[in-house]
Structure formats: structure tokens, C-alpha cells
Motif scaffolding. Sequence first.
Motif, short mmCIF file in Angstrom:
data_model
loop_
_atom_site.label_atom_id
_atom_site.label_comp_id
_atom_site.label_asym_id
_atom_site.label_seq_id
_atom_site.Cartn_x
_atom_site.Cartn_y
_atom_site.Cartn_z
N LEU A 257 -2.46 7.01 -8.11
CA LEU A 257 -1.79 5.55 -8.08
C LEU A 257 -2.00 4.87 -6.76
O LEU A 257 -1.71 5.44 -5.78
CB LEU A 257 -0.24 5.65 -8.42
N LEU A 258 -2.57 3.75 -6.65
CA LEU A 258 -3.03 3.41 -5.19
C LEU A 258 -2.74 1.74 -5.51
O LEU A 258 -2.94 1.02 -6.36
CB LEU A 258 -4.73 3.34 -5.06
N ALA A 259 -2.05 1.38 -4.36
CA ALA A 259 -1.63 0.05 -4.08
C ALA A 259 -2.23 -0.83 -2.91
O ALA A 259 -2.26 -0.01 -1.81
CB ALA A 259 -0.27 -0.22 -4.38
N VAL A 260 -2.50 -1.99 -3.03
CA VAL A 260 -2.80 -2.67 -1.90
C VAL A 260 -2.25 -4.01 -1.86
O VAL A 260 -1.75 -4.52 -2.74
CB VAL A 260 -4.42 -3.07 -1.97
N ASP A 261 -2.12 -4.48 -0.54
CA ASP A 261 -1.55 -5.90 -0.37
C ASP A 261 -2.61 -6.94 -0.60
O ASP A 261 -3.53 -6.76 -0.91
CB ASP A 261 -0.70 -5.97 0.94
N LEU A 262 -2.23 -8.35 -0.25
CA LEU A 262 -2.85 -9.17 -0.37
C LEU A 262 -4.14 -9.20 0.43
O LEU A 262 -5.47 -9.77 0.41
CB LEU A 262 -2.27 -10.57 -0.35
N ASP A 263 -4.09 -8.44 1.68
CA ASP A 263 -5.26 -8.26 2.34
C ASP A 263 -6.06 -7.16 2.33
O ASP A 263 -7.00 -6.72 2.88
CB ASP A 263 -4.65 -8.05 4.03
N GLY A 264 -5.85 -6.40 0.94
CA GLY A 264 -6.61 -5.13 0.38
C GLY A 264 -6.22 -4.01 1.42
O GLY A 264 -6.99 -3.38 1.35
N ARG A 265 -5.09 -3.94 2.07
CA ARG A 265 -4.53 -2.85 2.81
C ARG A 265 -4.10 -1.93 2.11
O ARG A 265 -3.04 -2.36 1.17
CB ARG A 265 -3.74 -3.24 3.99
N VAL A 266 -4.17 -0.67 1.97
CA VAL A 266 -3.63 0.39 1.27
C VAL A 266 -2.27 0.57 1.71
O VAL A 266 -2.09 1.08 2.70
CB VAL A 266 -4.37 1.55 1.31
N THR A 267 -1.28 0.28 0.74
CA THR A 267 0.13 0.57 1.06
C THR A 267 0.63 1.61 0.48
O THR A 267 1.73 2.22 0.89
CB THR A 267 0.87 -0.68 0.68
N THR A 268 0.21 2.16 -0.81
CA THR A 268 0.78 3.48 -1.47
C THR A 268 -0.22 4.23 -2.11
O THR A 268 -1.47 3.45 -2.56
CB THR A 268 1.85 3.09 -2.51
N LEU A 269 -0.31 5.56 -1.87
CA LEU A 269 -1.17 6.38 -2.61
C LEU A 269 -0.68 7.72 -3.01
O LEU A 269 -0.22 8.39 -1.86
CB LEU A 269 -2.56 6.55 -1.85
N ASN A 270 -0.51 8.29 -4.18
CA ASN A 270 0.24 9.06 -4.56
C ASN A 270 -0.54 10.58 -4.30
O ASN A 270 -1.82 10.28 -3.78
CB ASN A 270 0.72 9.19 -5.80
N PRO A 271 0.18 11.90 -4.23
CA PRO A 271 -0.51 12.94 -3.96
C PRO A 271 -1.74 13.25 -4.88
O PRO A 271 -2.73 13.57 -4.38
CB PRO A 271 0.71 13.91 -4.06
N SER A 272 -1.52 12.74 -6.25
CA SER A 272 -2.65 13.14 -7.00
C SER A 272 -3.73 12.27 -6.64
O SER A 272 -4.82 12.87 -6.95
CB SER A 272 -2.08 12.86 -8.57
N GLY A 273 -3.58 11.14 -6.27
CA GLY A 273 -4.56 10.04 -5.86
C GLY A 273 -5.35 10.73 -4.79
O GLY A 273 -6.60 10.71 -4.75
N LEU A 274 -4.61 11.26 -3.73
CA LEU A 274 -5.23 11.91 -2.40
C LEU A 274 -5.91 13.10 -3.13
O LEU A 274 -6.98 13.20 -2.53
CB LEU A 274 -4.11 12.34 -1.45
#
Length: 614
Positions: A257-274
Motif C-alpha cells: 500500500l503506497l500513498a502520495v500527496d498532491l506533489d507526488g511525495r510518498v507519505t505512506t508505504l506499508n511493510p509488505s510494500g517495502l
Amino acid sequence: MSPLPQSTPSISRSLADIARQIKALFDEVDQVAREDFSRPVSTDVRVSGFSLTEPLNVLLNQVRARLVEKAETARLQQDALDELSKSRDEIENLRSLSAAIALAQTRDEIVELLRSTIRDKVIPFGGSALYQGSEELGFTLTGAWDTTEADAREIDRQKTAGFLQWVIRAHTTIAMPAEGKYPTAVYVPMNAGNQVIGILLLLTPRAVDEFTQSDQERVQMLCSQAAVALENARLVDQVLQMKQYNENILISLTSGLLAVDLDGRVTTLNPSGLSILNMAAPDILGRQLSEVPRLDSFARLLSDTISTGQDRRNIELELNFGEHRQILGVSASPILADQDRVIGALGIFTDLTPIKTLELQVRRSDRLAVVGQLAAGAAHEIRNPLSAIRGNIQLLNRKLQKLPEAEPLLVKTKSIIEEVDRINRIVAGMMDMSKDGALQLARVSINKVVRDVGYIVEGNYKEAGVGLEFVLDELLPDVQVDMAEMKQVFLNLYQNALQAMSTNGKLMVTTSRTVVGEGKDFVQVLVADTGAGIDEKHVEKIFAPFFTTKSDGTGLGLSIVHRIVEEHKGRITVESVVGKGTTFKVLLPAAPAGSAPPAPQVPASQTPAETAGG
């Protein structure tokens, strides 16, 4: 009326006497003003037989009235000062309690501050208890402090007496007679706004009639202040619990699970994603996703999701890093605030690489099945005419050998025989592909299998000037295999490797133990050469029937290898770098404990050298 004295000295003495009597009179008036205005004052003042009582009484009544007025004003001022001082103390108590509560972290800390403030500033008490809940759902005992066994019994008795409901309905502090050590039980509702969120019970040594209205107001005020703090603490705890719950969800997700803000900056990435992306958190969190190596296609997908505000489902992204390729299955959605304002994008992804690899293996197996069906139906029909053709050509060849002028024809007949033999080899390979007989399984050491095949090719390797080296784990578990079939697997791999290498090349055969999937034991064999390598575009086709890059190859050798390994419930994969070499990895399930007895081992004196060739 007596005549006044005539001489000056006599008048002076009389005036002095009057002054002393008036001073004594005013001293007495002053004493009365301090003690009791109702006590009569003696005003019998005489001077040389003359009485001044009446005029002095008039004067004293005027003085008395003025003193009474001043004393009442002073009393009222003192009462006001006392009330102001009490209010100031209450405000100070509230301020001190508020400041202390602001630093408190838990319910117990808040309640302890409240109890100590009430005990020090309002009324003494012994045991105490706190009930928490709501008017709709009821209240339960959540804590008791400084309680003896008798206090606990009294608290329980008070609860069953129904006083809690009385306090809840009244929304006010109530003092009730108690039994045991403490004569009074004080119930204080903890009001947060219009809601009662708790009730504090205090067991105090004061009698009920000694618990004044002022005490009630002060205790109620302190408890209301603490109630707000408790409600805030409850809400903060709910937020923290929800935050922890959400974090647990992120941790528990097997998908990335990966989330970005309006600027495309990564705000969240869960352990499975890493784990899927094989990255550490500092390498990606807080960075522009488009700037992270390999993830530019992922960044474009999320950027499109933000700009369009539309979901994207089941998108396959190919990530290339070095010589490896990874395929992600991604679904992206905009992150909305206020139901319609896009504030970022969310991507949920899984690693499809194993699935794609499996699909490739299935396609290979399907092709092999088709080849098997073709071979079963056509092999006999092809071999019979080929035998007749070869026999007739050989007969013609012998007759031509007797004719000197037939030399050019002999070249052609020899070529025909060679091509017929090549077709026979292809047909034989097709027959091998179509084998469907039961495996003759025996429990053996894989080290024995790879060494035995080493004996077979050792001479060829020495002749070609190519090294053959074995690095074998002698503590490996056995495997259950068809010995003849498994020898064919490694014979094909050894021969292919020899053909790919030039002089001074080396083949390294390594065995080890590994765990695959859910803790299943496998034996691993790596067959690594230093040959020319295989072009990346050919790697996926390497096990396909009839695929070959050799001018004289049939394209069936590795297909047969693949079939045999799969029949043993194993796996075979290949990695190759052009100009550096190729490595085949064969995985075979370890034999379970207590399975068939091991096959006979080759005596140590007959084992090949660990390094053969040069």
C-alpha cells in the motif's frame, strides 16, 4: 443653682477635672464599640456640683450611632473580602488542577490529581471509587483507591442501594449517610457539558450536615473540570487506538500500500510494500515517487489518478532493475477529502512475478503436452518409413562404392543417411517427451547423482580443456527420484554447458539445503558455467520444445529436463548473463523422514575428484 466659682485657678482645676472625666468616658465608649454596643455607658459627669449628664448623653448617642454605622460597614467589607478570598482560592485550585491535568497522560493520573486537590482544599476523605460510563449504557466501577475491606463493602452497598441513578438524574452532588468507618458517602457527578460521564464516590469522616453548600459547589466545580479532562483523554485514547488499528491493518496487509500527496511525495508505504519493492523506508518515504529508481511508471499511474480523479484497476506495471524484471499488479484510487476534493492518490499492489512465471511454466507444460500427443501419434508412423529409407540408401551406398565414377553420389547418400539419423534422434526425443510411465523412485543422495554423471562426462571435459568442479554439502537430506531419469537431467545440463564453453572454462556444481514456501525442505543443485550466456530474449523460451540456438540441435533436450524435474514435483529455473555464463537451479523435495531405504552408495574410493579437467 449654685454660683460658679470666681477665681481663675479654680476654673482651671475644674476644666482639667472635666477633661479627665470626658477622656475616661470616651475610653469606655471605645471599649464598648469594640465589644458590645448594647451595654450602657455611665455618663454621670459632675464639675463642682454641676451635672453634665444630659448634654453628654446626646453627644454619646450621636457617637454610638456613628460607630455602629462604621462597624456594620467594616463587617460587610470583611465579609466581602472573605468571599473574595474564598473565590480566589477556588479559582487558584481550578487553575492548579487544570495545569496539572494538562500534563496528565492517563485516567489514573487525572483521578489522582482530582482526589488530592479535593482532600487538600475541600474535605478530608478516606476510600474513594470512580464509576464511568454513560446515561444510556449505564455506569460500571472502573477504579477504587485507598479502600479497606470495610470501605469496599460500603462502596458495594452504596452501588446496590440505587444512589447512582439518583445522582445521574439530579446532575448534582449528594451526601448520604454511610455505614462503617466513615459516616458519610459523597456522590459527585462528573459533568462534561450536559452529559454525566462518571461519578466520584468519597467516604468522608464529616457528618452529612457538616458537608456545606460551599463544599458541595467546590467539589462539583473540581469534578467538572476533571470530567472535561477525562473526556478529552478518552477521545485521545480513541484516536490513538484507531491510529494503532490502522497501523495494524497496514502491517497485516500482504499487499503493498503506497500513498502520495498532491506533489507526488510518498507519505505512506506499508511493510509488505517495502518488501515487495525490496526497499528500506528511508529510501522512499518523503521522496518524490518519480525520483525513486525503477518506480517512474508507478509515479505516472498515481499522477494520472490525481489529475483525473478516477480509479484505475488491475494495471500491470513492469519494473526493470539491472538484469531482473518485476511485474506488479496495481489498483490506484484518488484520496478524497470532504468527499470530492482530491488530496492525493493510493496504490495497492502485489508482486505478479511468481504468477507470471507460473503462467509461463504452464504454457511450457501445455506445449510439452501437445508435443507428447504429437509424438505418441506420429512417432511410429515416422520411424517405420525412415527405417526403410535408411536401409535402401545404405544398400545403394554399398553398390555405388563399387563404381569409381560414383564418388559424387556417395557424398549425397552419406548426407541422406546423416539427415535420416538426425530425424531419428528427433523422433526419439519426441518419444521421450511422451513418456507417461510410472517413476521408479528410490531414496538416494543427490550428491551421488551429480557425481555419477560427472564420471560420464569427465573425459569430454578434460579433452576440451574445461574444468568440472563440485562443491557438495555432505549433510544434505536424501531425495526420492528415478535414478535413470535424474541422471538424464544432469547429463543434458553438463553437455549443454560444455558446448557453451571454450578452453579454460569451468562448470561449478553446488548442492545445498533450502526452505521453500511454508517451511518445506528442498535440496538445491546449481549448475553454473562460464560460457557465452543466453540472450535475454531467449531465456523465456529455453524450455520450449524444438527451441534451439544450435545449428545441429533438436531443441528437445531442455524440454525433457523440464518435464523430468516437474514429474518429481521439483522446479528448474535459469539465470544467464551474456558473456559471463549461465546458471541452472534445480530444486527437488527432500525425502520425508522414515521413507524408503536409501539406495546403495558408491564406495568412497570410486568417487570422482572434486575438480576434474583443467
